[in-house]
Design a protein around this motif. Sequence first.
Motif, PDB file in Angstrom:
ATOM      1  N   TRP A  35       0.690  -1.055  -0.107  1.00 20.94           N
ATOM      2  CA  TRP A  35       0.018  -0.060   0.119  1.00 20.94           C
ATOM      3  C   TRP A  35       0.793   1.163  -0.027  1.00 20.94           C
ATOM      4  O   TRP A  35       2.040   1.252   0.771  1.00 20.94           O
ATOM      5  N   PHE A  36       0.497   2.125  -0.903  1.00 14.83           N
ATOM      6  CA  PHE A  36       1.194   3.522  -0.786  1.00 14.83           C
ATOM      7  C   PHE A  36       0.147   4.554  -0.869  1.00 14.83           C
ATOM      8  O   PHE A  36      -1.179   4.246  -0.866  1.00 14.83           O
ATOM      9  N   ARG A  37       0.502   5.750  -0.381  1.00 11.52           N
ATOM     10  CA  ARG A  37      -0.585   7.009  -0.320  1.00 11.52           C
ATOM     11  C   ARG A  37       0.181   8.289  -1.011  1.00 11.52           C
ATOM     12  O   ARG A  37       1.422   8.342  -1.015  1.00 11.52           O
ATOM     13  N   GLN A  38      -0.761   8.989  -1.618  1.00  9.04           N
ATOM     14  CA  GLN A  38      -0.204  10.196  -2.108  1.00  9.04           C
ATOM     15  C   GLN A  38      -1.040  11.412  -1.642  1.00  9.04           C
ATOM     16  O   GLN A  38      -2.389  11.424  -2.117  1.00  9.04           O
ATOM     17  N   ALA A  39      -0.595  12.419  -0.927  1.00  4.80           N
ATOM     18  CA  ALA A  39      -1.443  13.485  -0.603  1.00  4.80           C
ATOM     19  C   ALA A  39      -1.219  14.768  -1.665  1.00  4.80           C
ATOM     20  O   ALA A  39      -0.233  14.478  -2.391  1.00  4.80           O
ATOM     21  N   PRO A  40      -1.949  15.405  -1.817  1.00  9.26           N
ATOM     22  CA  PRO A  40      -1.904  16.453  -2.809  1.00  9.26           C
ATOM     23  C   PRO A  40      -0.559  17.198  -2.758  1.00  9.26           C
ATOM     24  O   PRO A  40      -0.137  17.800  -1.514  1.00  9.26           O
ATOM     25  N   GLY A  41      -0.210  17.350  -3.694  1.00  6.82           N
ATOM     26  CA  GLY A  41       1.255  18.155  -3.995  1.00  6.82           C
ATOM     27  C   GLY A  41       2.832  17.488  -3.360  1.00  6.82           C
ATOM     28  O   GLY A  41       3.521  17.964  -3.364  1.00  6.82           O
ATOM     29  N   LYS A  42       2.279  16.186  -2.967  1.00 11.49           N
ATOM     30  CA  LYS A  42       3.524  15.211  -2.490  1.00 11.49           C
ATOM     31  C   LYS A  42       3.693  14.030  -3.389  1.00 11.49           C
ATOM     32  O   LYS A  42       2.712  13.709  -3.934  1.00 11.49           O
ATOM     33  N   GLU A  43       4.801  13.533  -3.159  1.00 12.33           N
ATOM     34  CA  GLU A  43       5.070  12.108  -3.867  1.00 12.33           C
ATOM     35  C   GLU A  43       4.535  11.377  -3.136  1.00 12.33           C
ATOM     36  O   GLU A  43       4.119  11.261  -2.136  1.00 12.33           O
ATOM     37  N   ARG A  44       4.222   9.990  -3.838  1.00 14.71           N
ATOM     38  CA  ARG A  44       3.745   8.938  -3.552  1.00 14.71           C
ATOM     39  C   ARG A  44       4.698   8.164  -2.324  1.00 14.71           C
ATOM     40  O   ARG A  44       5.742   8.212  -2.714  1.00 14.71           O
TER      41      ARG A  44
END
Length: 123
Positions: A35-44
């Motif tokens: 599992w990965f996550r990506q917030a707005p404006g940030k890298e995965r």
Amino acid sequence: VQLQACGGGLVQAGGSLRLSCAASGHTFSSSFMGWFRQAPGKEREFVATIRWSGRSTYYADSVKGRFTISRDAAKNTVYLQINSLKPEDTAVYYCAAATGFALATLPGSYDYWGQGTQVTVSS
């Protein structure tokens, strides 16, 4: 390998969610499910991974103790239990499958990706 992630939603801080990732196709070729996550404006960023054939798991330091990755081999499904949610956990969460045998924590190490599911945590 096709991956279908679901389970995201809007929750208050301190709440819990369980994300699911159903795999289909040539799942036997996958060694790790992550599992990965990506917030707005940030890298995965890496969250957690589990060896498909066993119980080995590995977590990012930022989620240890709050997130639990598990899998149900009979259902070809991987889960991510998220507890004690914080606003900084807000992101699109992606599941992914890696065919290599080495522990995989970088996005580039994963060969297949699901479409992502949005998790939003309100304060």
